[in-house]
Design a protein around this motif. Structure first.
Motif, PDB file in Angstrom:
ATOM      1  N   PRO A 141       0.838  -1.209   0.000  1.00  0.00           N
ATOM      2  CA  PRO A 141       0.000   0.000   0.000  1.00  0.00           C
ATOM      3  C   PRO A 141       0.867   1.251   0.000  1.00  0.00           C
ATOM      4  CG  PRO A 141      -0.769  -1.581   1.631  1.00  0.00           C
ATOM      5  CD  PRO A 141       0.546  -2.095   1.129  1.00  0.00           C
ATOM      6  N   ALA A 142       0.548   2.187  -0.863  1.00  0.00           N
ATOM      7  CA  ALA A 142       1.365   3.394  -0.980  1.00  0.00           C
ATOM      8  C   ALA A 142       1.017   4.450   0.057  1.00  0.00           C
ATOM      9  CB  ALA A 142       1.219   3.978  -2.392  1.00  0.00           C
ATOM     10  N   ASP A 143      -0.172   4.366   0.632  1.00  0.00           N
ATOM     11  CA  ASP A 143      -0.658   5.443   1.500  1.00  0.00           C
ATOM     12  C   ASP A 143       0.277   5.787   2.661  1.00  0.00           C
ATOM     13  OD1 ASP A 143      -2.804   5.711  -0.132  1.00  0.00           O
ATOM     14  OD2 ASP A 143      -4.273   4.770   1.219  1.00  0.00           O
ATOM     15  N   PRO A 144       0.797   4.814   3.417  1.00  0.00           N
ATOM     16  CA  PRO A 144       1.663   5.190   4.541  1.00  0.00           C
ATOM     17  C   PRO A 144       2.910   5.959   4.106  1.00  0.00           C
ATOM     18  CG  PRO A 144       1.003   2.891   4.715  1.00  0.00           C
ATOM     19  CD  PRO A 144       0.601   3.359   3.349  1.00  0.00           C
ATOM     20  N   PHE A 145       3.442   5.615   2.949  1.00  0.00           N
ATOM     21  CA  PHE A 145       4.669   6.248   2.483  1.00  0.00           C
ATOM     22  C   PHE A 145       4.396   7.645   1.916  1.00  0.00           C
ATOM     23  CE2 PHE A 145       5.028   1.659   2.195  1.00  0.00           C
ATOM     24  CZ  PHE A 145       6.123   1.437   3.001  1.00  0.00           C
ATOM     25  N   LEU A 146       3.301   7.772   1.197  1.00  0.00           N
ATOM     26  CA  LEU A 146       2.912   9.089   0.688  1.00  0.00           C
ATOM     27  C   LEU A 146       2.543  10.024   1.838  1.00  0.00           C
ATOM     28  CD1 LEU A 146       0.788   7.992  -2.401  1.00  0.00           C
ATOM     29  CD2 LEU A 146       3.159   8.819  -2.379  1.00  0.00           C
ATOM     30  N   SER A 147       1.885   9.472   2.849  1.00  0.00           N
ATOM     31  CA  SER A 147       1.550  10.260   4.027  1.00  0.00           C
ATOM     32  C   SER A 147       2.814  10.720   4.748  1.00  0.00           C
ATOM     33  CB  SER A 147       0.677   9.439   4.981  1.00  0.00           C
ATOM     34  OG  SER A 147       0.445  10.149   6.190  1.00  0.00           O
ATOM     35  N   ALA A 148       3.787   9.819   4.874  1.00  0.00           N
ATOM     36  CA  ALA A 148       5.056  10.172   5.511  1.00  0.00           C
ATOM     37  C   ALA A 148       5.761  11.288   4.733  1.00  0.00           C
ATOM     38  CB  ALA A 148       5.957   8.942   5.602  1.00  0.00           C
ATOM     39  N   ALA A 149       5.739  11.191   3.409  1.00  0.00           N
ATOM     40  CA  ALA A 149       6.377  12.219   2.582  1.00  0.00           C
ATOM     41  C   ALA A 149       5.694  13.571   2.779  1.00  0.00           C
ATOM     42  CB  ALA A 149       6.331  11.804   1.115  1.00  0.00           C
ATOM     43  N   ASP A 150       4.365  13.569   2.828  1.00  0.00           N
ATOM     44  CA  ASP A 150       3.623  14.826   3.017  1.00  0.00           C
ATOM     45  C   ASP A 150       3.961  15.460   4.367  1.00  0.00           C
ATOM     46  OD1 ASP A 150       2.408  14.583   0.576  1.00  0.00           O
ATOM     47  OD2 ASP A 150       0.552  13.707   1.366  1.00  0.00           O
ATOM     48  N   VAL A 151       3.995  14.642   5.407  1.00  0.00           N
ATOM     49  CA  VAL A 151       4.312  15.149   6.743  1.00  0.00           C
ATOM     50  C   VAL A 151       5.744  15.665   6.797  1.00  0.00           C
ATOM     51  CG1 VAL A 151       4.658  14.466   9.157  1.00  0.00           C
ATOM     52  CG2 VAL A 151       2.617  13.703   7.932  1.00  0.00           C
ATOM     53  N   PHE A 152       6.663  14.903   6.240  1.00  0.00           N
ATOM     54  CA  PHE A 152       8.074  15.271   6.294  1.00  0.00           C
ATOM     55  C   PHE A 152       8.325  16.600   5.592  1.00  0.00           C
ATOM     56  CE2 PHE A 152      12.629  14.860   5.262  1.00  0.00           C
ATOM     57  CZ  PHE A 152      13.116  14.517   6.503  1.00  0.00           C
ATOM     58  N   GLU A 153       7.625  16.812   4.481  1.00  0.00           N
ATOM     59  CA  GLU A 153       7.851  18.023   3.687  1.00  0.00           C
ATOM     60  C   GLU A 153       7.292  19.287   4.328  1.00  0.00           C
ATOM     61  OE1 GLU A 153       6.436  16.759  -0.283  1.00  0.00           O
ATOM     62  OE2 GLU A 153       8.492  17.197  -0.929  1.00  0.00           O
ATOM     63  N   THR A 154       6.578  19.151   5.435  1.00  0.00           N
ATOM     64  CA  THR A 154       6.129  20.363   6.124  1.00  0.00           C
ATOM     65  C   THR A 154       7.301  21.111   6.740  1.00  0.00           C
ATOM     66  OG1 THR A 154       5.731  19.170   8.209  1.00  0.00           O
ATOM     67  CG2 THR A 154       3.882  19.349   6.646  1.00  0.00           C
ATOM     68  N   GLU A 155       8.429  20.405   6.989  1.00  0.00           N
ATOM     69  CA  GLU A 155       9.587  21.044   7.615  1.00  0.00           C
ATOM     70  C   GLU A 155      10.887  20.848   6.851  1.00  0.00           C
ATOM     71  OE1 GLU A 155       9.717  22.995  10.203  1.00  0.00           O
ATOM     72  OE2 GLU A 155       7.608  22.829  10.820  1.00  0.00           O
ATOM     73  N   PHE A 156      11.002  19.741   6.125  1.00  0.00           N
ATOM     74  CA  PHE A 156      12.270  19.394   5.486  1.00  0.00           C
ATOM     75  C   PHE A 156      12.020  18.985   4.033  1.00  0.00           C
ATOM     76  CE2 PHE A 156      12.382  18.037   9.985  1.00  0.00           C
ATOM     77  CZ  PHE A 156      13.305  18.969  10.461  1.00  0.00           C
ATOM     78  N   SER A 157      13.102  18.859   3.296  1.00  0.00           N
ATOM     79  CA  SER A 157      12.973  18.468   1.894  1.00  0.00           C
ATOM     80  C   SER A 157      14.032  17.431   1.541  1.00  0.00           C
ATOM     81  CB  SER A 157      13.113  19.682   0.977  1.00  0.00           C
ATOM     82  OG  SER A 157      14.408  20.262   1.105  1.00  0.00           O
ATOM     83  N   ILE A 158      13.717  16.636   0.534  1.00  0.00           N
ATOM     84  CA  ILE A 158      14.654  15.661  -0.022  1.00  0.00           C
ATOM     85  C   ILE A 158      14.708  15.908  -1.521  1.00  0.00           C
ATOM     86  CG2 ILE A 158      15.072  13.209  -0.449  1.00  0.00           C
ATOM     87  CD1 ILE A 158      13.773  12.615   2.238  1.00  0.00           C
ATOM     88  N   GLU A 159      15.897  16.173  -2.004  1.00  0.00           N
ATOM     89  CA  GLU A 159      16.055  16.573  -3.405  1.00  0.00           C
ATOM     90  C   GLU A 159      15.937  15.399  -4.361  1.00  0.00           C
ATOM     91  OE1 GLU A 159      19.504  18.488  -6.347  1.00  0.00           O
ATOM     92  OE2 GLU A 159      19.748  18.545  -4.163  1.00  0.00           O
ATOM     93  N   TYR A 160      16.570  14.285  -4.035  1.00  0.00           N
ATOM     94  CA  TYR A 160      16.631  13.160  -4.965  1.00  0.00           C
ATOM     95  C   TYR A 160      15.375  12.291  -4.872  1.00  0.00           C
ATOM     96  CZ  TYR A 160      21.592  14.337  -5.331  1.00  0.00           C
ATOM     97  OH  TYR A 160      22.766  14.989  -5.537  1.00  0.00           O
ATOM     98  N   PRO A 161      15.029  11.579  -5.934  1.00  0.00           N
ATOM     99  CA  PRO A 161      13.885  10.668  -5.885  1.00  0.00           C
ATOM    100  C   PRO A 161      14.072   9.573  -4.837  1.00  0.00           C
ATOM    101  CG  PRO A 161      14.606  11.028  -8.150  1.00  0.00           C
ATOM    102  CD  PRO A 161      15.657  11.627  -7.273  1.00  0.00           C
ATOM    103  N   VAL A 162      12.966   9.126  -4.274  1.00  0.00           N
ATOM    104  CA  VAL A 162      12.973   8.063  -3.273  1.00  0.00           C
ATOM    105  C   VAL A 162      12.182   6.878  -3.820  1.00  0.00           C
ATOM    106  CG1 VAL A 162      12.258   7.368  -0.952  1.00  0.00           C
ATOM    107  CG2 VAL A 162      13.127   9.699  -1.358  1.00  0.00           C
ATOM    108  N   PHE A 163      12.819   5.714  -3.859  1.00  0.00           N
ATOM    109  CA  PHE A 163      12.156   4.489  -4.298  1.00  0.00           C
ATOM    110  C   PHE A 163      11.953   3.592  -3.077  1.00  0.00           C
ATOM    111  CE2 PHE A 163      14.457   6.113  -7.965  1.00  0.00           C
ATOM    112  CZ  PHE A 163      13.505   6.052  -8.969  1.00  0.00           C
TER     113      PHE A 163
END
Length: 251
Positions: free
Chosen positions: A10-32
């Protein structure tokens, strides 16, 4: 953040984590996100020249902790991209400096790498806990420590025949307990009467050669932005204390 989930989880937990993380920090490179069928496969981040890989077992990816695991690994990726010294200092170099001239059994050597990884985890979770509630993390630390205590080796009461059964190693369990306390105290997550303290002291009782307080302070007081030499000295000291004890480590 460019995050793609591979392997049918399921993609939801990972997409949710990305959304939360991006409220304060960023990751430049793609994440697989690579989901592995091995249930014993630990969760870890791998870093490459132009992308990151979040490796996770299918069991973990479908668990209630999936988002929290993902947040933790995203934090490692961010630390890697900012070139934080904790994620670039060679563990092999620190272990070699700490143990030069000494013979160390393989079990203890593996523990040294686990202890060094705890230091990296402290810095990763400094980011994780800046964006996410700590409740699930505290529950996870508590359950893991409790499980290790249940699985600890047992000895007979006959002093002439002390049989030790297989189980979690008491020494590294005590260090893991120190790490758990250090993390929650560093971020003021629990009260003084929390069950985690009882579990940690039980682990310390099983490992008389390990100072729970010493290792807790090592982890808890890691400097936010140490220099390369400062961080190397910290790793050397904590590894040496584990293998040879405080009196020799102080030399």
């Amino acid at each position: 953040m460019d995050l793609r989930v591979l392997g049918g989880a399921p993609a939801d937990p990972f997409l949710s984590a990305a959304d939360v993380f991006e409220t304060e920090f960023s990751i430049e490179y793609p994440v697989f996100v690579t989901v592995r069928d091995d249930p014993d496969s630990r969760t870890w981040a791998a870093h490459y020249e132009d992308h990151h890989v979040l490796n996770i077992s299918r069991q973990a990816a479908t668990s209630a902790m999936a988002r929290e695991f993902a947040l933790h690994e995203l934090s490692h990726m961010a630390r890697n991209e900012e070139r934080h010294v904790s994620h670039y200092q060679s563990t092999e170099e620190a272990v070699f400096l700490a143990l030069a001239g000494r013979t160390v059994e393989r079990r203890k050597l593996a523990h040294c790498y686990q202890i060094a990884n705890h230091c990296k985890d402290i810095y990763a979770d400094d980011l994780t806990l800046a964006v996410a509630p700590a409740d699930k993390l505290v529950q996870f630390l508590e359950s893991q420590l409790a499980a290790s205590l249940i699985d600890r080796p047992q000895t007979t009461t006959n002093p002439e025949y002390r049989l030790v059964t297989p189980g979690s190693d008491p020494d590294i369990t005590a260090v893991n307990a120190a790490f758990a306390l250090a993390l929650v105290e560093r971020h003021d997550l629990i009260s003084d009467d929390h069950r985690l303290y009882d579990l940690a002291h039980a682990a310390a009782d099983d490992a008389p050669n390990i100072s729970l307080e010493t290792f807790k302070e090592h982890f808890r007081t890691l400097a936010d932005d140490p220099s390369k030499s400062e961080y190397r000295r910290t790793l050397v000291d904590v590894v040496r204390r584990y293998v040879v004890g405080p009196s020799v480590a102080a030399d």
